[in-house]
Scaffold this active site. Structure first.
Site, PDB file in Angstrom:
ATOM      1  N   HIS A 287       1.832   4.686  -2.671  1.00  0.00           N
ATOM      2  CA  HIS A 287       1.913   6.134  -2.723  1.00  0.00           C
ATOM      3  C   HIS A 287       3.347   6.558  -3.202  1.00  0.00           C
ATOM      4  CE1 HIS A 287      -1.772   6.925  -0.596  1.00  0.00           C
ATOM      5  NE2 HIS A 287      -1.705   6.250   0.680  1.00  0.00           N
TER       6      HIS A 287
ATOM      7  N   HIS B 215       0.766  -1.272   0.013  1.00  0.00           N
ATOM      8  CA  HIS B 215      -0.032  -0.077  -0.017  1.00  0.00           C
ATOM      9  C   HIS B 215       0.839   1.299   0.074  1.00  0.00           C
ATOM     10  CE1 HIS B 215      -3.755   2.622   1.228  1.00  0.00           C
ATOM     11  NE2 HIS B 215      -2.800   3.202   1.643  1.00  0.00           N
ATOM     12  N   GLU B 216       1.862   1.166   1.147  1.00  0.00           N
ATOM     13  CA  GLU B 216       2.465   2.510   0.965  1.00  0.00           C
ATOM     14  C   GLU B 216       3.573   2.829  -0.163  1.00  0.00           C
ATOM     15  OE1 GLU B 216       2.249   4.736   3.014  1.00  0.00           O
ATOM     16  OE2 GLU B 216       0.555   3.362   4.471  1.00  0.00           O
TER      17      GLU B 216
END
Length: 713
Positions: free
Chosen positions: A505, A501-502
């Site tokens: 980003h 997920h990170e």
């Protein structure tokens, strides 16, 4: 929580000039400046921060000097006798304050990830300085009139990023209150100062409260159910926190604690759960409610000054959702589908528990994870402890995350040992494009420590900008328990997904290809910014990627097919919980920010207000509490998600739609990946966000039904 560029809070963040320290009259002051490495241009590649030279007492004087520098740059713009134009006003503004952004980005990175006493002390002076300077710029009428003149006379003539930059800059002033009458403008500035101070107080209190809530354990027998590695971690955590007892359980930032799935001791489970939910509600050493109600009242007053019904209406103006009606319509649609599933799943868990505990057993919230895990093991014949040896953090990063990025976008990663970091456990990588050209530097800081706030996030020391000739310097931060020295750090599946997920980003920041810093990377609305990250999670379970990283840390053998199928097949097991805790937190956020100033409850009434809100919308359920209760909801009281936590669900819809497109057209196909990169990841905020979503997917609007399907509901 992820993406967090919120700390570059001022328009000073949009800049491009080298720091020139002005002459000082005091010899002592001059000596301080000469020795302050933050006031000098970095000699490292891509202007990377030189943490080997930066001292904790460098930040305050460097920020003061950088503010003075941008103040002079703004004065030069306002003193210009020529007619305001895009070049001499908007572009000049865009190129001002480069060093203030650089220094403040570094400082605020440490505020979140390594807040030592010295960093916290400096924050007490830096936050008011930054807030005052933001007010100074946004309410500088001489400057704003130049911006407005350009907007009124050139907006229709400009194209592309120039036009978008003008629009964003102009709206940043009007949204701040530049069109208000003088007396309201003065009050707005006071509110901004008060809010900055209160949000800092909340942010300072939360990690201290989390440390205070640590659950100490004297007898190892109480830890029955944990693996040997889990017990070793409790021992290590106790030693690092002062050794009040031989073992301890650290409270993570969410309401439910993952360790509750393993603890056999029901009394200890209850202690852990209560420590979590009461960490900041006044029953212990900390109480955030007095701060929270002040923040809520000030935000409501701010909205009223701007002529808005409430803060949510004010905050949603520049989002995809646009208004509170659209947000609530979206939420109610999900709640209607969720409730019957949630009730049925809770009943099934209690019935399962009664098989061993007796018919008079009543399931409590601290029991849910424990019996859910047992049900899952019975149904799928595996436990989390069986799969954990296959999720070695280093393999997840290199053989999973980096491998997927290579397959989809052609990226390559090369570790560097010559770039200093603020913590010895961090790593830094060159990010190389398919043609070998350098795209970015990527920093990762994965392990928890007492000086780091809870959660996981992405941010940047510097953003990408063609105008500045600046490569992005991107970092990911998580809070994983580091294994004892010499042993590999093994992750849960949830933690593995958090890493993916990170990094989604991070890709949004690293693959940016925009002219202007203000528009680049993750500079998009909250209800869009979570899309690339949530979409990137989908690569974690694609078989080819999964088999490449999910290898036993001792043998390097891939996870057996049968175990892999069981684990992946169980991902939506009892899935109502995850959706419910998110919906509850989202509704709390919206409720607090839909109040007028006079409607905000007192600190003593805040807890009852939370229950009332959840009851009225049909989400008051002791079995599925909010992911974050009001008193420790950092996203909305200390972070940038006020009236915006809905964006996680909203952007998940976008992410699922995009994942469906990838699956249909080839999930690991470079053609699809390059198309996604060119149309979305590289574009920042240079186009209307719904347009770029539609341009890629072919959908005229997001398909919300896809979310429920993806969650097995």
């Amino acid at each position: 929580m992820r993406q967090n560029l919120r700390n570059a809070v001022i328009a000073a963040s949009i800049a491009c000039t080298a720091l020139t320290v002005q002459a000082q009259t005091s010899k002592g002051r001059t000596a301080q400046i000469v020795s302050n490495s933050l006031m000098k241009q970095s000699t490292l590649p891509f202007n990377a921060p030189d943490f080997s030279r930066i001292k904790e007492n460098d930040y305050l004087p460097a920020i003061r000097a950088a503010i003075a520098e941008q103040r002079a740059e703004i004065k030069k713009i306002t003193d210009n006798k020529q007619k305001p134009t895009f070049v001499n006003t908007i572009l000049a503004y865009e190129r001002s304050g480069k060093n203030l952004e650089r220094v403040s980005n570094i400082y605020y990175a440490l505020v979140s990830a390594d807040k030592t006493p010295a960093i916290e002390k400096a924050q007490g002076e830096i936050v008011p300085l930054m807030t005052d300077f933001e007010n100074e710029i946004k309410f500088n009428q001489k400057f704003f009139q130049r911006v407005k003149y350009v907007y009124d006379h050139e907006y229709t003539k400009l194209t592309g990023e120039d036009k978008k930059l003008l629009e964003v800059v102009y709206k940043s002033f009007t949204h701040a209150g530049a069109l208000l009458p003088k007396e309201k403008m003065a009050r707005m500035q006071e509110i901004n100062k008060e809010l900055a101070k209160l949000q800092q107080e909340f942010g300072d209190m939360l990690p201290k409260a989390g440390n205070e809530a640590t659950v100490w354990v004297n007898d190892v027998k109480e830890l029955s159910g944990l693996s040997e590695a889990g017990i070793a971690q409790c021992k290590k955590d106790a030693e690092s926190r002062g050794g009040k007892a031989p073992y301890c359980i650290v409270i993570t930032n969410t309401t439910q604690q993952p360790i509750l799935a393993s603890l056999d001791n029901r009394q200890l489970r209850e202690r852990v759960y209560n420590a979590s939910i009461h960490r900041t509600d006044g029953t212990g050493a900390y109480n955030t409610f007095p701060i929270i109600v002040k923040i809520a009242r000030l935000r409501a007053e701010k909205a009223q000054l701007m002529g808005k019904k409430n803060y949510a209406s004010y905050s949603l103006e520049n989002t995809m959702a646009k208004n509170t009606d659209n947000v609530y319509a979206f939420l109610r649609q999900l709640i209607a589908a969720y409730k019957p599933k949630a009730e049925a799943q809770t009943k099934s868990i209690e019935e399962y528990a009664r098989k061993t505990e007796g018919n008079d057993f009543h399931l409590q919230p601290y029991d849910r994870f424990y019996y859910s895990a047992k049900m899952k093991k019975d149904q799928y014949s595996f436990s989390d402890d069986e799969v954990k040896p296959y999720f070695n953090l280093d393999s997840v990063l290199v053989n999973g995350i980096f491998y997927a990025a290579h397959r989809v976008y052609g990226l390559n990663f090369r570790e560097r040992k010559d770039i200093p970091t603020y913590n010895k456990d961090m790593k830094v990588f060159d990010v190389l494009d398919a043609d070998g050209k350098q795209l970015a530097l990527f920093y990762c800081d994965y392990f928890r420590r007492p000086t780091k706030r809870g959660g996981a996030w992405m941010s940047a020391f510097l953003k990408q900008s063609l105008d500045r000739n600046q490569k992005p310097l991107i970092y990911n931060v998580c809070n994983f328990a580091k294994a004892p020295e010499g042993q590999p750090t093994l992750l849960t599946w949830d933690e593995t997904q958090t890493m993916f997920h990170e990094f989604g980003h991070a890709l949004h920041g690293m693959l940016s290809h925009c002219k202007y810093n203000t528009l680049s990377g993750t500079a998009v609305s909250r209800d869009f910014v979570e899309m690339p990250s949530q979409f990137n999670e989908s690569f974690a379970s694609i078989p080819e990627v999964f088999n490449h990283y999910a290898r036993h840390y001792k043998t390097n053998e891939p996870m057996p097919d049968a175990l892999r199928e069981k684990m992946l097949g169980s991902l939506n097991f009892l899935s109502a919980y995850a959706l419910g805790e998110n919906l509850a937190a989202t509704c709390l956020d919206m409720a607090w920010h839909c109040l007028s100033s006079s409607e905000v409850p007192t600190a003593e009434q805040a807890s009852a207000f939370e229950k009332k809100v959840l009851s009225e919308i049909g989400l008051l359920d002791s079995q599925i509490p909010p992911r974050y209760s009001t008193s420790y909801f950092n996203h909305i009281w200390g972070g940038g998600y006020a009236a915006g936590y809905y964006s996680y669900l909203w952007s998940e819809v976008l992410a699922v739609n995009i994942a469906d497109y990838f699956e249909t057209h080839g999930a690991l196909t470079r053609k699809v990946g390059d198309d996604f990169r060119q149309k979305i990841l590289s574009r920042g905020n240079t186009r209307d966000l719904m347009e770029i979503f539609s341009d890629f997917t072919g959908l005229k609007a997001p398909d919300t039904k896809a979310l429920l399907k993806a969650r097995g509901m």
